[in-house]
Design an enzyme around this catalytic site. Structure first.
Site, PDB file in Angstrom:
ATOM      1  CE  LYS A 255     -34.052  16.238  39.807  1.00  0.00           C
ATOM      2  NZ  LYS A 255     -33.234  16.136  38.637  1.00  0.00           N
TER       3      LYS A 255
ATOM      4  N   GLY B 122     -32.093  13.804  42.449  1.00  0.00           N
ATOM      5  CA  GLY B 122     -30.650  13.853  42.287  1.00  0.00           C
ATOM      6  C   GLY B 122     -30.283  14.685  41.070  1.00  0.00           C
TER       7      GLY B 122
ATOM      8  CB  SER C 132     -30.844  12.897  37.035  1.00  0.00           C
ATOM      9  OG  SER C 132     -32.076  13.162  37.672  1.00  0.00           O
TER      10      SER C 132
ATOM     11  CB  ALA D 149     -36.417  12.934  32.374  1.00  0.00           C
TER      12      ALA D 149
ATOM     13  CE  LYS E  31     -30.682  18.611  40.315  1.00  0.00           C
ATOM     14  NZ  LYS E  31     -30.708  19.504  39.185  1.00  0.00           N
TER      15      LYS E  31
END
Length: 145
Positions: free
Chosen positions: A46, A74, A76, A78, A129
């Site tokens: 990302k 997305g 998320s 880990a 994001k």
């Protein structure tokens, strides 16, 4: 499917390599190439490469050339994925059939993996994001929501 931090062992036994995070992407891909692994590679990154400002798919193309590759991204964390908490991700690749097949292989009861051919869009969305979430939190905290 097995998860390991042993890259050489994974390359010797793996059919698909999942690489992350973005800080070491170029170095990891160079090790993949040097080991002679010619299978598909998916990255879970990302962001942009710090030194060049390039997106992960651009770095992968420079290092690996043309091969089956894709981006997994997305909203998320880990640790949450590892704990089996519900998560949704997108696997993006230029080759729609590859994206669909890998998404299906990664799909689990608590991990929904969708597919797309918009590699740059998925990577950019993954990169911005967090910035948007912070801005929304600040706006909410200031009562501007």
């Amino acid at each position: 499917m097995a998860v390991t931090a042993d890259l050489e062992g994974a390359l010797a036994q793996g059919d698909l390599i999942l690489v992350g995070p973005d800080r070491g992407l170029r170095q990891a891909l160079e090790r993949v190439r040097a080991a002679g692994f010619d299978g598909p590679v998916v990255w879970a990154c990302k962001g942009f490469e710090q030194a060049s400002g390039k997106l992960p798919h651009q770095v992968a193309a420079e290092v690996l050339g043309a091969r089956a590759c894709g981006a997994l991204s997305g909203p998320s964390f880990a640790l949450e994925v590892a704990r089996g908490l519900p998560t949704a991700l997108t696997l993006a690749a230029r080759d729609a059939e590859f994206a669909k097949r890998i998404a299906r292989e990664l799909h689990q009861p608590t991990l929904r993996v969708y597919y797309s051919t918009d590699v740059a869009g998925v990577e950019i969305s993954g990169a911005v994001k967090n910035v948007m979430a912070i801005a929304a939190g600040i706006s909410d905290g200031l009562g501007m929501a």
